[in-house]
Design an enzyme around this catalytic site. Sequence first.
Site, PDB file in Angstrom:
ATOM      1  N   GLN A 121      13.107 -12.516  53.818  1.00 16.23           N
ATOM      2  CA  GLN A 121      12.573 -11.250  54.338  1.00 16.23           C
ATOM      3  C   GLN A 121      11.919 -11.484  55.691  1.00 16.23           C
ATOM      4  O   GLN A 121      11.763 -12.625  56.125  1.00 16.23           O
ATOM      5  CB  GLN A 121      11.526 -10.708  53.351  1.00 16.23           C
TER       6      GLN A 121
ATOM      7  N   ASP B 270      12.615 -18.165  42.474  1.00 16.53           N
ATOM      8  CA  ASP B 270      12.915 -16.808  42.022  1.00 16.53           C
ATOM      9  C   ASP B 270      12.325 -16.573  40.628  1.00 16.53           C
ATOM     10  O   ASP B 270      12.604 -17.321  39.689  1.00 16.53           O
ATOM     11  CB  ASP B 270      14.442 -16.627  41.991  1.00 16.53           C
ATOM     12  N   GLY B 271      11.534 -15.516  40.519  1.00 15.85           N
ATOM     13  CA  GLY B 271      10.900 -15.215  39.242  1.00 15.85           C
ATOM     14  C   GLY B 271      11.892 -14.855  38.154  1.00 15.85           C
ATOM     15  O   GLY B 271      11.649 -15.076  36.969  1.00 15.85           O
TER      16      GLY B 271
ATOM     17  N   ASP C 116       3.707  -8.934  40.383  1.00 13.38           N
ATOM     18  CA  ASP C 116       3.087  -8.465  41.628  1.00 13.38           C
ATOM     19  C   ASP C 116       4.117  -8.620  42.737  1.00 13.38           C
ATOM     20  O   ASP C 116       4.009  -9.490  43.614  1.00 13.38           O
ATOM     21  CB  ASP C 116       1.842  -9.312  41.884  1.00 13.38           C
ATOM     22  N   SER C 117       5.152  -7.804  42.648  1.00 11.13           N
ATOM     23  CA  SER C 117       6.286  -8.012  43.561  1.00 11.13           C
ATOM     24  C   SER C 117       6.329  -6.925  44.632  1.00 11.13           C
ATOM     25  O   SER C 117       5.595  -5.934  44.582  1.00 11.13           O
ATOM     26  CB  SER C 117       7.596  -7.974  42.763  1.00 11.13           C
ATOM     27  N   THR C 118       7.244  -7.115  45.546  1.00 10.87           N
ATOM     28  CA  THR C 118       7.555  -6.090  46.529  1.00 10.87           C
ATOM     29  C   THR C 118       8.271  -4.934  45.813  1.00 10.87           C
ATOM     30  O   THR C 118       8.501  -4.982  44.601  1.00 10.87           O
ATOM     31  CB  THR C 118       8.475  -6.695  47.609  1.00 10.87           C
ATOM     32  N   ASP C 119       8.640  -3.917  46.600  1.00  9.37           N
ATOM     33  CA  ASP C 119       9.312  -2.747  46.009  1.00  9.37           C
ATOM     34  C   ASP C 119      10.660  -3.151  45.414  1.00  9.37           C
ATOM     35  O   ASP C 119      11.216  -4.196  45.756  1.00  9.37           O
ATOM     36  CB  ASP C 119       9.522  -1.685  47.106  1.00  9.37           C
TER      37      ASP C 119
HETATM   38  N1  SAM Z   1       0.912  -6.133  46.447  1.00  2.00           N
HETATM   39  C1  SAM Z   1       2.199  -6.040  47.090  1.00  2.00           C
HETATM   40  C2  SAM Z   1       2.918  -4.772  46.723  1.00  2.00           C
HETATM   41  O1  SAM Z   1       2.548  -4.145  45.711  1.00  2.00           O
HETATM   42  O2  SAM Z   1       3.853  -4.439  47.448  1.00  2.00           O
HETATM   43  C3  SAM Z   1       3.004  -7.242  46.764  1.00  2.00           C
HETATM   44  C4  SAM Z   1       2.303  -8.493  47.110  1.00  2.00           C
HETATM   45  S1  SAM Z   1       3.233  -9.928  47.251  1.00  2.00           S
HETATM   46  C5  SAM Z   1       3.253 -10.115  48.975  1.00  2.00           C
HETATM   47  C6  SAM Z   1       4.889  -9.468  46.817  1.00  2.00           C
HETATM   48  C7  SAM Z   1       5.703 -10.736  46.730  1.00  2.00           C
HETATM   49  O3  SAM Z   1       6.813 -10.602  45.834  1.00  2.00           O
HETATM   50  C8  SAM Z   1       6.308 -11.170  48.063  1.00  2.00           C
HETATM   51  O4  SAM Z   1       5.600 -12.291  48.527  1.00  2.00           O
HETATM   52  C9  SAM Z   1       7.773 -11.493  47.730  1.00  2.00           C
HETATM   53  O5  SAM Z   1       8.235 -12.670  48.388  1.00  2.00           O
HETATM   54  C10 SAM Z   1       7.705 -11.665  46.225  1.00  2.00           C
HETATM   55  N2  SAM Z   1       8.983 -11.526  45.512  1.00  2.00           N
HETATM   56  C11 SAM Z   1       9.929 -10.576  45.681  1.00  2.00           C
HETATM   57  N3  SAM Z   1      10.958 -10.795  44.838  1.00  2.00           N
HETATM   58  C12 SAM Z   1      10.656 -11.923  44.113  1.00  2.00           C
HETATM   59  C13 SAM Z   1      11.315 -12.652  43.085  1.00  2.00           C
HETATM   60  N4  SAM Z   1      12.530 -12.274  42.625  1.00  2.00           N
HETATM   61  N5  SAM Z   1      10.699 -13.735  42.569  1.00  2.00           N
HETATM   62  C14 SAM Z   1       9.469 -14.121  43.024  1.00  2.00           C
HETATM   63  N6  SAM Z   1       8.792 -13.478  44.015  1.00  2.00           N
HETATM   64  C15 SAM Z   1       9.388 -12.386  44.545  1.00  2.00           C
END
Ligand code: SAM
Length: 284
Positions: free
Chosen positions: A35, A141-142, A160-163
């Site tokens: 990203q 990857d989660g 606590d992931s992105t959208d």
């Molecule tokens: N609080 C924020 C929100 O609600 O949008 C999210 C905080 S944190 C920055 C979100 C994290 O999810 C990002 O750092 C992103 O890299 C991570 N992420 C996205 N997809 C993922 C996955 N499949 N496995 C692990 N982490 C992931």
Amino acid sequence: MSLDNHWFTEPVEQTGTAFSLKLGERVHAEATPYQKIEIYRTETFGYLMTIDGCTMVSTRDNFLYHEMMSHPVLNSHPNPRDVVIVGGGDCGTLREVLKHPEVKTATQVEIDERVTRLSEQYFPELCVANGDPRATLFFGDGIAWMKEATPESLDLIIIDSTDPVGPAEGLFGRKFYLDCVQALRPGGLLIQQSESPLLHLPLITEMHKFMREAGFAQTRLLHFPQVIYPSGWWSGSIAQKTAGPLAERLDPAMIDALGAQFYNADTHRAAFALPTFVKKALGI
Ligand code: SAM
């Protein structure tokens, strides 16, 4: 995202909304394999991190989200010893989880290590618990991690992931929830950031449907303010492996010891009090 001389703006086409913060300046930008991460210094909210143009965390208001994505669900479980955070790369949720002495292990599974390294640089206050002996920072990857998780090894999963786009999309689907159900012990809980009750109710109802189809016995919603996210009103969807009432560990001394700015026994209870239109949509 549009950026004129003085303002950061995140326009959201799907919802016809936008959010702006008066700048300072953009102090960092980089494209990782996953990203685009940008950091801004704002006039009134401290630093702002965005991922692919979407607001993620600000110095000023992140406490709302990190406290409400951790304390209510931790205090709704009788004895949350083993916790996994999926995403959460800014480390703010990890910091809140580790304020609970009953937590024995807290594993953060973040796909993009650069999020954490930049948070260490611009949001060091969120990273103060990273060295806690109970903490493990795993970069991967989660989805894959949960597939390999030992059955019945976890008490709590915090997503606590992105959208639900890009690498996070699979975190909002049945297959992933199936793996989560298997990884949780009886009585285990999952909470997932589930966007805005006002703008994203169809997504929320679909998430709860998928959670129940995957085998979770019961789902609930909690909601809280979160200024920098679309609509300023956010939610966490809770899924229970075992049906029944949630624990409510709200000992005043324990809550005081958390040193939270938003969370307390009143806001804990208020977060679960749902508006009528949300209750109707979720059938609860
Ligand atoms: N609080 C924020 C929100 O609600 O949008 C999210 C905080 S944190 C920055 C979100 C994290 O999810 C990002 O750092 C992103 O890299 C991570 N992420 C996205 N997809 C993922 C996955 N499949 N496995 C692990 N982490 C992931």
